[in-house]
Design a protein around this motif. Sequence first.
Motif, short mmCIF file in Angstrom:
data_model
loop_
_atom_site.label_atom_id
_atom_site.label_comp_id
_atom_site.label_asym_id
_atom_site.label_seq_id
_atom_site.Cartn_x
_atom_site.Cartn_y
_atom_site.Cartn_z
N TRP A 390 0.81 -1.22 0.00
CA TRP A 390 0.00 0.00 0.00
C TRP A 390 0.84 1.28 0.00
O TRP A 390 0.52 2.25 -0.68
N ALA A 391 1.93 1.29 0.73
CA ALA A 391 2.72 2.51 0.87
C ALA A 391 3.17 3.06 -0.49
O ALA A 391 3.18 4.27 -0.70
N GLU A 392 3.51 2.18 -1.40
CA GLU A 392 3.99 2.66 -2.70
C GLU A 392 2.87 3.08 -3.64
O GLU A 392 3.12 3.75 -4.66
N HIS A 393 1.63 2.74 -3.30
CA HIS A 393 0.50 3.10 -4.16
C HIS A 393 -0.38 4.20 -3.58
O HIS A 393 -1.20 4.78 -4.30
N SER A 394 -0.21 4.51 -2.31
CA SER A 394 -1.01 5.53 -1.66
C SER A 394 -0.71 6.91 -2.25
O SER A 394 0.45 7.31 -2.37
N TYR A 395 -1.74 7.65 -2.59
CA TYR A 395 -1.55 9.02 -3.06
C TYR A 395 -1.10 9.93 -1.92
O TYR A 395 -0.27 10.83 -2.12
N GLU A 396 -1.64 9.69 -0.73
CA GLU A 396 -1.24 10.53 0.40
C GLU A 396 0.25 10.41 0.69
O GLU A 396 0.90 11.40 1.06
N GLN A 397 0.79 9.22 0.51
CA GLN A 397 2.21 9.00 0.78
C GLN A 397 3.09 9.30 -0.43
O GLN A 397 4.33 9.29 -0.30
N ASN A 398 2.47 9.53 -1.57
CA ASN A 398 3.20 9.86 -2.81
C ASN A 398 2.45 10.95 -3.54
O ASN A 398 1.96 10.77 -4.66
N LEU A 399 2.36 12.12 -2.91
CA LEU A 399 1.46 13.16 -3.38
C LEU A 399 1.77 13.63 -4.80
O LEU A 399 0.87 14.01 -5.55
#
Length: 468
Positions: A390-399
């Motif tokens: 999830w971390a690599e696909h989250s928009y919040e974590q990869n704005l």
Amino acid sequence: LHRHEWTAEEGSINGGWVGPYQGIVQCNTFIADFQQLDYPSFGLTEADKADHIGQLRTLRAWYYLFLIDFFRHVPISTDNVTVVDQSTPQEVFEFIEKELKESLPGLPLIAKTGRFNQAGAAALLARLYLNAEVWIGENRYADAKKVAQDIIDGVYGSFSLDPDYRGPFCDGLTERRSPENIWVFPHARNIYEFGWMYDAFMHYQARYSLDNPRGGWNGIHLSPSRDLKGNLYSYKLGSPYEKFSDDDFRKQPFRTTPTAYEGFFLIGQQYAFDYDKGYGFTDEKILGTEEWNNQPLHYVDQVGRFSEGTEGLAKGSHVETGEENSGVRFIKFPWLPDSKGLFMNNHVAEIRLSEMYYIVAECLFREKDIAGAAKMLDAVRKRNFPESKWAEHSYEQNLSKLTEDEFVDELGREFLGERHRRTDLIRWNRFGEEWWDKPKDTRDNTVYPIPARALNANPLLEQTTPGF
């Protein structure tokens, strides 16, 4: 239609006019009948009467949303006797808004399957406001955001996002109802059958791989992601299958499991259904019946005459050059085993809570609140990925990933097959761009022409669409 070369004589364009008006005629008929009924004499109340008429007015407004979207200038018919001319888009917009606002308070918070509740009527208002800038030249994004957020916050009833990516598409199969579904089309075999939705995508041999009593028409598949050499197309639009990450649960090849199913697509070699286990597949390969007769049936994310060798490939990749194995098959609305009584028994979600999250996200994005938009999108998207990925696909974590192009792609992924794409692309000013087997438009195709058959049937109508 694919190449945007339609005329006013096109049958499909006429269907986009006739279909909604057929529904409107039915609504008008029942509204008139119900208005004359003495409800107490049937053991019903005036509140029941208001609910029933409100249901019909809301349904009629839903039909008018199609008409303003497709044609803009359309007749507003509230009875089946008076022949009327076209109203302006502003008048149609205001009619829809009035119908929904007046009907909504009398609707229940919880309704029977297939009937409108307050959230359903409010969701139609949110759709109306979201597209107001395109339809009538007025920016109503703030209104769209407010209504959608109110739905999320439970003002119009209690709904929540389904934790399972498959959940919204499984209503009707068991007693479970997806907490996300606001309004669904009831669907049950031999009662309310959407046969075309099943048949159009499936191959004739699907009966043997998916355990059902009918094969499909083999007529529709996803637009291809790859050219004849297997390279990804470079168009910004299209290529729906490859717009999904390999980590996305939805991209898995479809298969039934002991308790449910996995994936939204059929791709690659097709295998026979495993009747001994009652789910999944055996090692027996399904064979083709046409270009690949008696050869393994292997769906490819390409379109071309591969069976004809070099001569066939020279014909190019076009709508007209498909074969029986061309294209990824879409099965988001699942074909489940007939032997378990599940085939064609799932309802079809028309309005989901996730749409309200995406409406709020779009409005925030247009306000340049990218972080706020990312949060709303991620609330829905998280269920589509393994926790470890999830971390690599989250928009919040990869704005920085959440660009305008990415937002448009994300709308396509979430609502694939749910009849949103044309309207979304028009709202984002992309409907005229190029994609597979379609060059960039040389005319404005955002409004369909008033159908020739409609003009011939009603002398009060005029052709109001520029260029026709």
